[in-house]
Design a protein around this motif. Structure first.
Motif, PDB file in Angstrom:
ATOM      1  N   THR A   1      -9.720  23.016  48.116  1.00 14.10           N
ATOM      2  CA  THR A   1      -9.675  24.411  48.502  1.00 14.10           C
ATOM      3  C   THR A   1      -9.726  25.452  47.354  1.00 14.10           C
ATOM      4  OG1 THR A   1      -8.148  23.690  50.222  1.00 14.10           O
ATOM      5  CG2 THR A   1      -8.179  26.079  49.604  1.00 14.10           C
ATOM      6  N   ILE A   2      -9.253  25.246  46.211  1.00 11.22           N
ATOM      7  CA  ILE A   2      -9.136  25.945  45.105  1.00 11.22           C
ATOM      8  C   ILE A   2     -10.744  26.014  44.603  1.00 11.22           C
ATOM      9  CG2 ILE A   2      -8.654  25.800  42.440  1.00 11.22           C
ATOM     10  CD1 ILE A   2      -5.839  24.798  43.153  1.00 11.22           C
ATOM     11  N   LEU A   3     -11.342  24.798  44.775  1.00  9.30           N
ATOM     12  CA  LEU A   3     -12.839  24.762  44.137  1.00  9.30           C
ATOM     13  C   LEU A   3     -13.845  25.598  45.128  1.00  9.30           C
ATOM     14  CD1 LEU A   3     -13.191  20.931  43.173  1.00  9.30           C
ATOM     15  CD2 LEU A   3     -13.387  22.982  41.653  1.00  9.30           C
ATOM     16  N   VAL A   4     -13.413  25.469  46.398  1.00  8.38           N
ATOM     17  CA  VAL A   4     -14.238  26.370  47.387  1.00  8.38           C
ATOM     18  C   VAL A   4     -13.982  27.639  47.348  1.00  8.38           C
ATOM     19  CG1 VAL A   4     -14.470  26.609  49.835  1.00  8.38           C
ATOM     20  CG2 VAL A   4     -14.370  24.504  49.358  1.00  8.38           C
ATOM     21  N   ALA A   5     -12.709  28.181  47.041  1.00 13.08           N
ATOM     22  CA  ALA A   5     -12.317  29.422  46.866  1.00 13.08           C
ATOM     23  C   ALA A   5     -12.984  29.978  45.431  1.00 13.08           C
ATOM     24  CB  ALA A   5     -10.743  29.562  46.638  1.00 13.08           C
ATOM     25  N   HIS A   6     -13.087  29.257  44.651  1.00 13.54           N
ATOM     26  CA  HIS A   6     -13.534  29.701  43.132  1.00 13.54           C
ATOM     27  C   HIS A   6     -15.117  29.895  43.457  1.00 13.54           C
ATOM     28  CE1 HIS A   6     -14.400  30.046  38.838  1.00 13.54           C
ATOM     29  NE2 HIS A   6     -15.329  29.033  39.034  1.00 13.54           N
ATOM     30  N   LEU A   7     -15.712  29.033  44.205  1.00 15.01           N
ATOM     31  CA  LEU A   7     -17.182  29.466  44.486  1.00 15.01           C
ATOM     32  C   LEU A   7     -17.273  30.551  45.538  1.00 15.01           C
ATOM     33  CD1 LEU A   7     -18.268  25.552  44.972  1.00 15.01           C
ATOM     34  CD2 LEU A   7     -18.846  26.856  42.809  1.00 15.01           C
ATOM     35  N   ILE A   8     -16.661  30.721  46.203  1.00 15.53           N
ATOM     36  CA  ILE A   8     -16.922  31.729  47.445  1.00 15.53           C
ATOM     37  C   ILE A   8     -16.375  33.207  47.023  1.00 15.53           C
ATOM     38  CG2 ILE A   8     -16.631  32.205  49.821  1.00 15.53           C
ATOM     39  CD1 ILE A   8     -16.773  29.252  50.404  1.00 15.53           C
ATOM     40  N   ILE A   9     -14.835  33.103  46.602  1.00 16.17           N
ATOM     41  CA  ILE A   9     -14.457  34.616  46.447  1.00 16.17           C
ATOM     42  C   ILE A   9     -15.000  35.050  45.017  1.00 16.17           C
ATOM     43  CG2 ILE A   9     -12.270  35.777  46.124  1.00 16.17           C
ATOM     44  CD1 ILE A   9     -11.136  33.337  47.934  1.00 16.17           C
ATOM     45  N   PRO A  10     -15.561  36.334  45.271  1.00 17.28           N
ATOM     46  CA  PRO A  10     -16.014  36.900  44.143  1.00 17.28           C
ATOM     47  C   PRO A  10     -14.712  37.647  43.160  1.00 17.28           C
ATOM     48  CG  PRO A  10     -16.334  38.549  45.781  1.00 17.28           C
ATOM     49  CD  PRO A  10     -15.767  37.075  46.443  1.00 17.28           C
TER      50      PRO A  10
END
Length: 142
Positions: free
Chosen positions: A93-102
């Motif tokens: 989830t942290i990796l996905v958030a890092h990639l998606i959330i600006p």
């Protein structure tokens, strides 16, 4: 799965109580307000209410899923395996958030909207007042 029959000392009870309060305080100071902060910064005002509702439902559904699966997984896989599974899910989830959330620091709502729109390469939906359809390719603000 064995139930402990040993009595817990007063010191052990105090440590457990402090641990519970520590987890609650840590959550309140870190992830707890994140849901409200992200919604207020990432979504335009015309859909912010619906986005807040949707993000609250996802947060509570995730908490319910953890509560529902924890004891079953502990009984099936052993006492520490649910923590390992939740750890892997958290890292993902942290990796996905890092990639998606600006990064939103120092940006206006319009700039954040344009960055999200360009990331997902979608056309604006009808009723969006931040950009116009004909200027979408240039990402100009009205």
């Amino acid at each position: 799965f064995q139930i402990m029959k040993k009595k817990i000392s007063i010191f052990g009870k105090m440590i457990a109580t402090l641990g519970v309060f520590g987890v609650a305080a840590g959550y309140a100071m870190s992830f707890g307000p994140l849901n409200w902060l992200l919604v207020s910064e990432l979504f335009p005002s015309n859909i912010r209410g619906r986005a807040l509702g949707a993000s609250s439902v996802v947060t509570y559904a995730s908490a319910a899923l953890v509560s529902y699966t924890f004891l079953t997984w502990q009984r099936i896989f052993g006492p520490s395996m649910p923590f390992a599974i939740y750890c892997v899910l958290t890292v993902f989830t942290i990796l996905v958030a890092h990639l998606i959330i600006p990064d939103t620091s120092g940006k206006t709502a319009e700039q954040i909207h344009l960055e999200l729109t360009s990331r997902w390469k979608r056309k604006d939906y009808p009723g969006d007042s931040l950009t116009s359809r004909e200027d979408d390719d240039e990402h100009q603000i009205l």
